[in-house]
Design an enzyme around this catalytic site. Structure first.
Site, PDB file in Angstrom:
ATOM      1  N   ARG A  15       0.767  -1.243   0.293  1.00 14.01           N
ATOM      2  CA  ARG A  15      -0.085  -0.163   0.120  1.00 14.01           C
ATOM      3  C   ARG A  15       0.819   1.373   0.170  1.00 14.01           C
ATOM      4  O   ARG A  15       1.779   1.336   0.629  1.00 14.01           O
ATOM      5  CB  ARG A  15      -0.821  -0.184   1.012  1.00 14.01           C
ATOM      6  N   CYS A  18       0.174   5.602   0.451  1.00 17.53           N
ATOM      7  CA  CYS A  18      -1.270   6.371   1.106  1.00 17.53           C
ATOM      8  C   CYS A  18      -0.032   7.937   0.923  1.00 17.53           C
ATOM      9  O   CYS A  18       0.373   7.917   1.197  1.00 17.53           O
ATOM     10  CB  CYS A  18      -1.528   6.656   2.315  1.00 17.53           C
TER      11      CYS A  18
END
Length: 131
Positions: A108, A110
């Site tokens: 991930r 962000c």
């Protein structure tokens, strides 16, 4: 091995607002466009700026696209979260973890962005492997 691309669309997620698809399937790889907190039935934003409600709707939309391709959250290998305010990270992360708690959590990124369509506070896209 074929390199045919297939557009994936579902009425259970918002229709694209531009020249793109909700997702594109290439062989066993599914590339999902970013989702914001739009209600697929009327195109209106959900949550009125409430980051938890927006995040739940974003993930609901993303899971609808995954499901249309025969996938689920366990197939997701990479996500990107776009936040207008990085101070919302902990709240988004808590809800995100409810959707991606089975099996191996996806890789991930962000990032904080200066703005998102429809004044959304969060957008999430993903890549999934269906093999």
């Amino acid at each position: 091995m074929s390199n045919a691309m297939q557009a994936i669309t579902t009425n259970l997620a918002p229709s694209p607002v531009g020249p793109y698809n909700q997702a594109v399937l290439v062989n066993e790889w599914l590339y999902c466009s970013g989702q914001i907190a739009l209600d697929s039935s009327n195109g209106e934003m959900i949550g009125e700026g409430n980051i938890e409600q927006e995040t739940r709707q974003v993930l609901k939309n993303l899971l609808a696209v995954l499901s249309e391709a025969g996938a689920n959250s366990r197939n997701v290998v990479k996500t990107t979260i776009y936040l207008v305010d990085l101070n919302d990270f902990n709240q988004v992360n808590k809800i995100y973890s409810e959707f991606f708690s089975d099996g191996v959590s996806p890789a991930r990124a962000c990032v904080e962005v200066s703005g998102l369509p429809k004044k959304a506070k969060v957008e999430i896209d993903c890549v999934a492997f269906l093999g």
